[in-house]
Design a protein around this motif. Structure first.
Motif, PDB file in Angstrom:
ATOM      1  N   GLY A 135       0.508  -1.030   0.134  1.00  0.00           N
ATOM      2  CA  GLY A 135       0.191  -0.218   0.515  1.00  0.00           C
ATOM      3  C   GLY A 135       0.863   1.058  -0.145  1.00  0.00           C
ATOM      4  O   GLY A 135       1.595   1.445  -0.804  1.00  0.00           O
ATOM      5  N   LYS A 136       0.788   1.971   1.280  1.00  0.00           N
ATOM      6  CA  LYS A 136       1.419   3.028   1.417  1.00  0.00           C
ATOM      7  C   LYS A 136       2.628   3.273   2.112  1.00  0.00           C
ATOM      8  O   LYS A 136       2.918   4.261   2.738  1.00  0.00           O
ATOM      9  CB  LYS A 136       0.621   4.540   1.527  1.00  0.00           C
ATOM     10  CG  LYS A 136      -0.789   4.518   1.099  1.00  0.00           C
ATOM     11  CD  LYS A 136      -0.870   5.399  -0.805  1.00  0.00           C
ATOM     12  CE  LYS A 136      -1.655   5.636  -1.612  1.00  0.00           C
ATOM     13  NZ  LYS A 136      -1.238   5.561  -2.447  1.00  0.00           N
ATOM     14  N   THR A 137       3.531   2.324   2.365  1.00  0.00           N
ATOM     15  CA  THR A 137       3.847   1.945   2.776  1.00  0.00           C
ATOM     16  C   THR A 137       5.395   3.125   3.039  1.00  0.00           C
ATOM     17  O   THR A 137       6.175   3.527   3.790  1.00  0.00           O
ATOM     18  CB  THR A 137       4.354   0.583   3.808  1.00  0.00           C
ATOM     19  OG1 THR A 137       3.822  -0.390   3.757  1.00  0.00           O
ATOM     20  CG2 THR A 137       5.588   0.457   4.337  1.00  0.00           C
ATOM     21  N   THR A 138       5.833   2.967   1.992  1.00  0.00           N
ATOM     22  CA  THR A 138       6.696   4.162   1.044  1.00  0.00           C
ATOM     23  C   THR A 138       6.663   5.708   1.827  1.00  0.00           C
ATOM     24  O   THR A 138       7.145   6.246   2.235  1.00  0.00           O
ATOM     25  CB  THR A 138       7.415   4.423   0.044  1.00  0.00           C
ATOM     26  OG1 THR A 138       7.245   2.258  -0.796  1.00  0.00           O
ATOM     27  CG2 THR A 138       8.989   5.004  -0.548  1.00  0.00           C
ATOM     28  N   ASN A 139       5.268   5.925   1.636  1.00  0.00           N
ATOM     29  CA  ASN A 139       4.722   7.188   1.943  1.00  0.00           C
ATOM     30  C   ASN A 139       5.025   7.541   3.777  1.00  0.00           C
ATOM     31  O   ASN A 139       5.567   8.357   3.519  1.00  0.00           O
ATOM     32  CB  ASN A 139       3.555   7.370   1.698  1.00  0.00           C
ATOM     33  CG  ASN A 139       2.740   7.781   0.083  1.00  0.00           C
ATOM     34  OD1 ASN A 139       5.191   7.712  -0.747  1.00  0.00           O
ATOM     35  ND2 ASN A 139       2.141   7.929  -0.418  1.00  0.00           N
ATOM     36  N   ASN A 140       4.492   6.441   3.695  1.00  0.00           N
ATOM     37  CA  ASN A 140       4.638   5.847   5.588  1.00  0.00           C
ATOM     38  C   ASN A 140       5.670   6.481   6.014  1.00  0.00           C
ATOM     39  O   ASN A 140       6.330   6.721   7.060  1.00  0.00           O
ATOM     40  CB  ASN A 140       3.770   5.443   6.087  1.00  0.00           C
ATOM     41  CG  ASN A 140       2.663   5.294   6.198  1.00  0.00           C
ATOM     42  OD1 ASN A 140       2.078   7.168   6.624  1.00  0.00           O
ATOM     43  ND2 ASN A 140       1.446   4.866   5.710  1.00  0.00           N
ATOM     44  N   LEU A 141       6.336   5.414   5.750  1.00  0.00           N
ATOM     45  CA  LEU A 141       7.999   5.564   6.148  1.00  0.00           C
ATOM     46  C   LEU A 141       8.764   6.654   5.988  1.00  0.00           C
ATOM     47  O   LEU A 141       9.551   7.856   6.607  1.00  0.00           O
ATOM     48  CB  LEU A 141       8.874   4.487   5.406  1.00  0.00           C
ATOM     49  CG  LEU A 141       8.729   2.635   5.327  1.00  0.00           C
ATOM     50  CD1 LEU A 141       8.902   2.181   4.612  1.00  0.00           C
ATOM     51  CD2 LEU A 141       9.903   2.110   7.066  1.00  0.00           C
ATOM     52  N   LEU A 142       8.304   7.460   4.636  1.00  0.00           N
ATOM     53  CA  LEU A 142       9.259   8.782   4.583  1.00  0.00           C
ATOM     54  C   LEU A 142       9.047   9.985   5.753  1.00  0.00           C
ATOM     55  O   LEU A 142       9.386  10.489   6.100  1.00  0.00           O
ATOM     56  CB  LEU A 142       8.501   9.268   2.946  1.00  0.00           C
ATOM     57  CG  LEU A 142       9.735   7.877   1.878  1.00  0.00           C
ATOM     58  CD1 LEU A 142       8.975   8.883   0.400  1.00  0.00           C
ATOM     59  CD2 LEU A 142      11.091   9.014   2.520  1.00  0.00           C
ATOM     60  N   LEU A 143       7.321  10.374   5.886  1.00  0.00           N
ATOM     61  CA  LEU A 143       6.505  10.718   6.740  1.00  0.00           C
ATOM     62  C   LEU A 143       7.446  10.756   7.928  1.00  0.00           C
ATOM     63  O   LEU A 143       7.955  11.709   8.651  1.00  0.00           O
ATOM     64  CB  LEU A 143       5.433  10.539   6.473  1.00  0.00           C
ATOM     65  CG  LEU A 143       4.533  12.079   5.730  1.00  0.00           C
ATOM     66  CD1 LEU A 143       2.957  11.256   5.551  1.00  0.00           C
ATOM     67  CD2 LEU A 143       4.834  13.206   6.217  1.00  0.00           C
ATOM     68  N   ALA A 144       7.643   8.991   8.529  1.00  0.00           N
ATOM     69  CA  ALA A 144       8.105   9.255   9.559  1.00  0.00           C
ATOM     70  C   ALA A 144       9.270   9.486   9.515  1.00  0.00           C
ATOM     71  O   ALA A 144       9.261  10.269  10.394  1.00  0.00           O
ATOM     72  CB  ALA A 144       7.569   7.501   9.882  1.00  0.00           C
ATOM     73  N   GLY A 145       9.918   9.387   9.057  1.00  0.00           N
ATOM     74  CA  GLY A 145      11.528   9.849   9.154  1.00  0.00           C
ATOM     75  C   GLY A 145      11.393  11.374   9.172  1.00  0.00           C
ATOM     76  O   GLY A 145      12.363  12.052   9.748  1.00  0.00           O
ATOM     77  N   GLU A 146      10.782  12.299   8.098  1.00  0.00           N
ATOM     78  CA  GLU A 146      10.390  13.471   8.473  1.00  0.00           C
ATOM     79  C   GLU A 146      10.400  14.078   9.640  1.00  0.00           C
ATOM     80  O   GLU A 146      10.707  14.665   9.947  1.00  0.00           O
ATOM     81  CB  GLU A 146       9.964  13.666   7.250  1.00  0.00           C
ATOM     82  CG  GLU A 146      10.797  14.399   5.767  1.00  0.00           C
ATOM     83  CD  GLU A 146      10.023  14.498   4.250  1.00  0.00           C
ATOM     84  OE1 GLU A 146       8.498  14.331   4.543  1.00  0.00           O
ATOM     85  OE2 GLU A 146      10.076  13.898   3.615  1.00  0.00           O
TER      86      GLU A 146
END
Ligand SMILES: Nc1ncnc2c1ncn2[C@@H]1O[C@H](COP(=O)(O)OP(=O)(O)O)[C@@H](O)[C@H]1O
Ligand SMILES: N[C@@H](CC(=O)OP(=O)(O)O)C(=O)O
Length: 549
Positions: A135-146
């Motif tokens: 799903g949107k895991t990549t987006n969530n990982l990026l957001l978490a990182g930011e």
């Protein structure tokens, strides 16, 4: 675990699939659908015809340990050391196709089950499977990182994106009935990494790539475990461990030539030792200098799939998405967009390059080089014929194939302050962009002026900020009068350039009827005509009014 006798690719015992029976029976029909001739004809080069060209690979004995030669100033590299080589011939090819499933196709346990059934409904195939993150895991990982950069280490475990990722993966593991231990180390490491980012208060491109790699590393582990559970023998691979060697351009790395023999050897050897369907992480590689995890740019799993297709000289590359193929336009812009049945590699590359999200811009390169057909299919609607992308197609009736719309584009009108015919003007202008590291998108020139667009929304490049724009204008104003036009739109028309007048006639007719004035027009040697204008226009009516053939 799978039984050791499951060496061939068989449907899982006891699995009931909505597609299973129909697809088994209609498979040939489905796979021919949309093709102008039967699959058995000479259309797909017979494996014996193709293979000698493609599967003559050689590399060093230790897979993944390939030396590369790097040319300064270039992103190309070639295999430097031959070392002790193993040469393979066409007869060694065990695999028939690549099947790549994007994030939307594997977004939940239910979707993973359906994808497993889908794969199993093609029992005559010996596929290599490529998966994206769920799903949107990549987006969530990026957001978490930011967020981690500013939230403080003690608040990392409260980040809602981390929570979401953990829940999604643990729930999936649970629902599929596989052992959660296969991802628990990754979930722990992910939290540690976010804490590290929070402590350092910094998220470098290198760390960013490592961070997002958790998505694909987990989805592939879960899926492989599930296949094994239903007695379809599968083996998980991290692309960075099996020879996907890339440049060290974190967040947007390029695949290096050394990848092809290394990956082919590793998958081939493993198959010979212990046959199992490879489940490979999309999107990831290993930087050749740093040996760190790299990513191939957003949507990069398509490129992983075509790279594997080329490496192993496969018959077909299938990219399974959540739409019925490549459509005449982004369905989010115009829901009535229709599938395009056939495209050439060049058309698909242009479409992707000009911003259609459906394919990674570089993904057509390996397929084109190896001349392997790419089929874009819908995992939610497998019966739909999809889009077949090949080297050539019958263009005699083709006019307009697809349109790509980009909004909020920045346009620059640059007029030379010198006399007409002054040489070196173009060179000076472009050297300013080069110095500032800003990529130019569409260009139209006359003797004394240049109109060009800078695309701040490009998925695979960084965002342009106002300060940077001001700086460009300041530099350009040393040699020209500059007019910065923001909030413009670009429509790129992918079609048969032999009929460009007909295309333009249709398009301008619609523009005129809607009171839209075109501010820039560009047609290069490619299959694309780009038109720039103000952001005001309703694109749905544009698509509708064009009257597609
Ligand atoms: N011309 C187009 N044809 C098809 N899909 C398009 C097009 N332009 C944009 N899209 C978007 O691309 C999405 C599919 O690409 P992507 O999200 O990368 O798929 P996946 O993650 O499954 O690989 C579609 O859901 C659609 O919203
Ligand atoms: N997960 C990565 C790579 C990828 O290819 O994804 P997808 O196939 O879902 O577009 C991304 O979101 O960019």
């Amino acid at each position: 675990m799978a039984t050791s006798s499951m060496h061939t690719f068989n449907p899982p015992v006891g699995v009931k699939s909505p597609y299973f029976q129909p697809l088994w029976l209609q498979q040939r029909q489905i796979r021919n659908f949309g093709l102008p001739f039967p699959l058995d004809s000479s259309y797909f080069p017979a494996r014996t015809r193709r293979r000698p060209l493609l599967l003559k690979v050689s590399c060093q004995r230790r897979p993944g340990d390939v030396s590369v030669k790097y040319h300064r100033g270039s992103t190309n590299a070639s295999v430097l050391e031959c070392g002790e080589t193993d040469n393979y011939t066409s007869q060694d090819n065990e695999f028939t196709c690549v099947m790549k499933f994007g994030g939307s196709s594997v977004a939940s346990a239910e979707r993973m089950r359906e994808v497993a059934e889908l794969i199993c409904s093609f029992p005559e195939e010996r596929p290599i499977i490529v998966l994206s993150a769920m799903g949107k895991t990549t987006n969530n990982l990026l957001l978490a990182g930011e967020k981690a950069v500013t939230c403080g280490a003690s608040n990392v475990d409260g980040l809602k994106e981390l929570d979401f990722i953990k829940n999604l993966h643990l729930r999936t593991v649970n629902e599929l009935g596989v052992d959660s231990a296969i991802i628990s180390r990754h979930l722990d490491e992910l939290e540690q990494l976010l804490k590290g980012i929070a402590m350092m208060k910094e998220l470098t491109p290198r760390t960013r790539d490592y961070l997002v790699s958790f998505g694909e590393c987990m989805s592939t582990r879960i899926f492989a475990a599930y296949l094994n559970k239903i007695a379809v023998k599968a083996r998980q691979y991290d692309a960075f461990d099996i020879g996907f060697i890339t440049t060290d351009d974190f967040t947007n790395a390029d695949i290096l030539e050394a990848t092809y023999p290394a990956v082919a050897k590793r998958l081939h050897d493993d198959w010979l030792n212990d046959p199992a369907i490879p489940i490979v992480t999309g999107f990831l590689g290993k930087g050749w200098r740093t040996c760190a995890v790299t990513t191939l740019g957003r949507g990069g799993s398509d490129l992983t799939a075509t790279t594997l297709g080329k490496a192993l000289g496969l018959r077909e590359i299938q990219v399974w998405k959540d739409v019925d193929g490549v459509l005449t336009c982004d369905p989010n812009i115009y829901p009535g967009a229709e599938p395009v049945p056939f495209l050439t590699f060049d058309e698909a590359a242009e479409l992707a390059y000009f911003g259609a999200q459906v394919l990674h811009p570089q993904s057509m390169r390996p397929a084109r080089e190896a001349n392997i057909p790419v089929r874009v299919k819908n995992s939610y609607n497998p019966m739909a014929p999809g889009t077949l992308i090949t080297k050539d197609r019958d263009m005699s009736r083709a006019v307009l194939t697809s349109i790509v719309v980009k909004r909020n584009v920045t346009m620059l009108d640059i007029v030379s302050t010198r006399m007409l015919g002054q040489f070196g003007f173009l060179a000076k202008v472009f050297s300013i962009f080069e110095d500032l590291g800003i990529s130019v998108d569409v260009v139209a020139t006359s003797e004394v002026s240049i109109s060009l667009t800078l695309d701040p929304s490009k998925l695979w490049s960084r965002e342009l900020i106002q300060q940077e724009l001001d700086h460009v204008v300041e530099e350009l104003e040393k040699i020209a009068v500059v007019n910065l036009l923001q909030h413009r739109s670009i429509i790129s028309l992918i079609g048969n350039v032999q009929r460009s007048s007909l295309i333009l006639e249709k398009v301008f007719h619609v523009f005129r009827a809607n009171g839209v004035n075109v501010q820039m027009i560009s047609q290069g040697a490619s299959k694309v005509i780009a038109l720039g204008f103000r952001n005001l226009f309703s694109f749905s009516s544009f698509h509708f009014e064009l009257g597609w053939d």
